[in-house]
Each structure stands twice: as C-alpha cells, then as structure tokens.
Design a protein around this motif. Structure first.
Motif, PDB file in Angstrom:
ATOM      1  N   LEU A 103       0.806  -1.226   0.000  1.00 20.02           N
ATOM      2  CA  LEU A 103       0.000   0.000   0.000  1.00 20.02           C
ATOM      3  C   LEU A 103       0.839   1.276   0.000  1.00 20.02           C
ATOM      4  CD1 LEU A 103      -2.784  -1.108   2.513  1.00 20.02           C
ATOM      5  CD2 LEU A 103      -2.774  -1.274   0.009  1.00 20.02           C
ATOM      6  N   LYS A 104       2.023   1.207  -0.589  1.00 25.11           N
ATOM      7  CA  LYS A 104       2.909   2.368  -0.643  1.00 25.11           C
ATOM      8  C   LYS A 104       3.725   2.336  -1.940  1.00 25.11           C
ATOM      9  CE  LYS A 104       6.694   4.538   1.880  1.00 25.11           C
ATOM     10  NZ  LYS A 104       7.601   4.458   3.027  1.00 25.11           N
ATOM     11  N   TRP A 105       3.968   3.527  -2.513  1.00 25.75           N
ATOM     12  CA  TRP A 105       4.838   3.652  -3.674  1.00 25.75           C
ATOM     13  C   TRP A 105       6.284   3.824  -3.219  1.00 25.75           C
ATOM     14  CZ3 TRP A 105       3.737   2.676  -8.617  1.00 25.75           C
ATOM     15  CH2 TRP A 105       2.409   2.682  -9.010  1.00 25.75           C
ATOM     16  N   TYR A 106       7.192   3.072  -3.826  1.00 34.22           N
ATOM     17  CA  TYR A 106       8.633   3.188  -3.601  1.00 34.22           C
ATOM     18  C   TYR A 106       9.238   3.678  -4.899  1.00 34.22           C
ATOM     19  CZ  TYR A 106       7.723   0.413   0.551  1.00 34.22           C
ATOM     20  OH  TYR A 106       7.245  -0.036   1.753  1.00 34.22           O
ATOM     21  N   VAL A 107      10.026   4.758  -4.829  1.00 33.60           N
ATOM     22  CA  VAL A 107      10.468   5.475  -6.027  1.00 33.60           C
ATOM     23  C   VAL A 107      11.990   5.496  -6.120  1.00 33.60           C
ATOM     24  CG1 VAL A 107      10.390   7.704  -7.211  1.00 33.60           C
ATOM     25  CG2 VAL A 107       8.402   6.919  -5.924  1.00 33.60           C
ATOM     26  N   LEU A 108      12.486   5.396  -7.347  1.00 32.91           N
ATOM     27  CA  LEU A 108      13.911   5.544  -7.668  1.00 32.91           C
ATOM     28  C   LEU A 108      14.020   6.491  -8.847  1.00 32.91           C
ATOM     29  CD1 LEU A 108      16.916   4.595  -7.440  1.00 32.91           C
ATOM     30  CD2 LEU A 108      16.313   2.806  -9.101  1.00 32.91           C
ATOM     31  N   SER A 109      14.947   7.444  -8.778  1.00 35.12           N
ATOM     32  CA  SER A 109      15.134   8.351  -9.913  1.00 35.12           C
ATOM     33  C   SER A 109      16.619   8.497 -10.230  1.00 35.12           C
ATOM     34  CB  SER A 109      14.508   9.724  -9.634  1.00 35.12           C
ATOM     35  OG  SER A 109      15.130  10.327  -8.538  1.00 35.12           O
ATOM     36  N   THR A 110      16.879   8.924 -11.462  1.00 36.45           N
ATOM     37  CA  THR A 110      18.246   9.148 -11.927  1.00 36.45           C
ATOM     38  C   THR A 110      18.558  10.644 -11.873  1.00 36.45           C
ATOM     39  OG1 THR A 110      17.655   9.544 -14.239  1.00 36.45           O
ATOM     40  CG2 THR A 110      18.000   7.232 -13.554  1.00 36.45           C
ATOM     41  N   PRO A 111      19.796  11.019 -12.073  1.00 38.99           N
ATOM     42  CA  PRO A 111      20.100  12.441 -12.269  1.00 38.99           C
ATOM     43  C   PRO A 111      19.438  12.951 -13.555  1.00 38.99           C
ATOM     44  CG  PRO A 111      22.104  11.187 -11.800  1.00 38.99           C
ATOM     45  CD  PRO A 111      21.004  10.189 -12.032  1.00 38.99           C
ATOM     46  N   PRO A 112      19.338  14.272 -13.720  1.00 40.75           N
ATOM     47  CA  PRO A 112      18.760  14.851 -14.945  1.00 40.75           C
ATOM     48  C   PRO A 112      19.573  14.481 -16.189  1.00 40.75           C
ATOM     49  CG  PRO A 112      18.972  16.512 -13.226  1.00 40.75           C
ATOM     50  CD  PRO A 112      19.692  15.299 -12.737  1.00 40.75           C
ATOM     51  N   GLY A 113      18.927  14.617 -17.353  1.00 35.11           N
ATOM     52  CA  GLY A 113      19.617  14.507 -18.630  1.00 35.11           C
ATOM     53  C   GLY A 113      19.826  13.109 -19.178  1.00 35.11           C
ATOM     54  N   VAL A 114      19.235  12.098 -18.559  1.00 38.12           N
ATOM     55  CA  VAL A 114      19.385  10.734 -19.077  1.00 38.12           C
ATOM     56  C   VAL A 114      18.689  10.608 -20.430  1.00 38.12           C
ATOM     57  CG1 VAL A 114      18.803   8.311 -18.671  1.00 38.12           C
ATOM     58  CG2 VAL A 114      19.667   9.722 -16.794  1.00 38.12           C
ATOM     59  N   VAL A 115      17.501  11.177 -20.546  1.00 38.53           N
ATOM     60  CA  VAL A 115      16.777  11.205 -21.818  1.00 38.53           C
ATOM     61  C   VAL A 115      16.840  12.631 -22.352  1.00 38.53           C
ATOM     62  CG1 VAL A 115      14.524  10.910 -22.930  1.00 38.53           C
ATOM     63  CG2 VAL A 115      15.228   9.342 -21.096  1.00 38.53           C
TER      64      VAL A 115
END
Length: 192
Positions: A103-115
C-alpha cells in the motif's frame, strides 16, 4: 524468487501492437504504428493492454522501452501497470521508476539529462521482487536503490497496462516515438 519471464513484447516497427511474448497481451492504441515505431502526440495517444492472468502476481519486474522523446515539458509516462509499477521521464530528462507494494509507492530516480530530445535511448527499470530497484539507459546502470519493499502484486482493473500515458486520464502523455517495449515478471520459484 524465480527467473524473469517475458510477458509483453510489442515491436511497433512491425506496424502492429501485437504481443509476441506468447501471452496474447496485445495493445490497443489511439494511433497507428509507423515504420520507425508508435508515435505519441503528448496529448491523448496511448496503448492499453487489458488486465489478464499473465499480468497478475508480478512479484518483481523488468520493463524496457526503446524511445525517442520529442518534448519533456512535464512528467511523461512510458509504461505503467495500474497499482503495480511505473516508468516515466521527468521534465529535466531524469528517469523515474516506482513500484507499489504494501500500500505504498517506492520510487527511484536518476540524475537529470538521461533522456534528451531527439535522441534514441533504450531505458530499463528492474525490481527484483524483494529489495533492489535499478534504472539504466543504453545498457549502463545509472541508479540503484536497496531497501526491503516486498512483492509487487497485480496490474489492476480497470486500467491495466498503459503505454505512453497515465492510466486513468490523458495526462503525463509521452511525446515522441517508441519503437519497442518489453515487460517481464518474476516467475514464482518452486518453493513458493
């Protein structure tokens, strides 16, 4: 946890949204594929795979998309399994992967500029079904997160698997072209 099992494969350069994984998870789109892939207009274009038995009890997952972005002015959804997982692009070109467990979202993100706009990129999000998430671009690992999350459940009704847009509204619509898309689930181990 067992090995990953391919459950969706769309090659939009073939001119269709036919699933070649063997599970019949065909896509139904609001646009037609072109020779270089499926065009998404940034406003209302999407491909939907309806809920199916093969999209239940994912455990873990691997999602991979080959794309060319034409705009990045807001968060753009690449692929989202309703109430299971999401892979999107942020306005600054960062990738964002998320899983819904307990019942929870777990998030991972990259640094800017990957795409970046106008460049073909192969992006991938992997969650092992236990404690490790990763994001990569063109085969290079860019972000990794480890913490006990648990298994991902089903891609839920009524929205199923949405490609190129947020599941229940015409927002976060991808602007660009996707040439190919894959989704794997973590096949259950025999001791489960």
């Amino acid at each position: 946890m067992g090995a990953f099992e391919l459950i969706v494969h769309h090659d939009y350069t073939s001119g269709t949204c036919t699933d070649t994984s063997g599970y019949g998870n065909h896509g139904y789109g609001t646009a037609s594929p072109a020779p270089d892939g499926m065009p998404f207009d940034g406003y209302g274009t999407r491909v939907v795979v309806f809920p199916a038995t093969s999209l239940t009890d994912l455990g873990g997952l691997r999602a991979r998309v080959r794309l060319r972005a034409d705009a990045l002015a807001e968060r753009r959804t690449l692929i989202e399994g309703y109430l299971a997982f999401s892979l999107s692009i942020e306005p600054d070109g960062a990738l964002l992967g998320a899983v819904y467990a307990g019942l929870k979202w777990y998030v991972l993100s990259t640094p800017p500029g990957v795409v970046t706009i106008g460049r073909w990129t192969d992006v991938a999000f992997v969650y092992d079904g236990h404690d490790t998430m990763s994001l990569s671009a063109d085969g290079t690992l860019i972000a990794l997160r480890q913490n006990l999350v648990g298994r991902v459940g089903d891609i839920e009704w009524p929205y199923g698997l949405n490609i190129g847009a947020w599941p229940d509204d015409d927002v976060r619509v991808f602007a660009g072209v996707m040439s190919e898309l894959w989704l794997w689930r973590c096949a259950p181990s025999e001791d489960r």
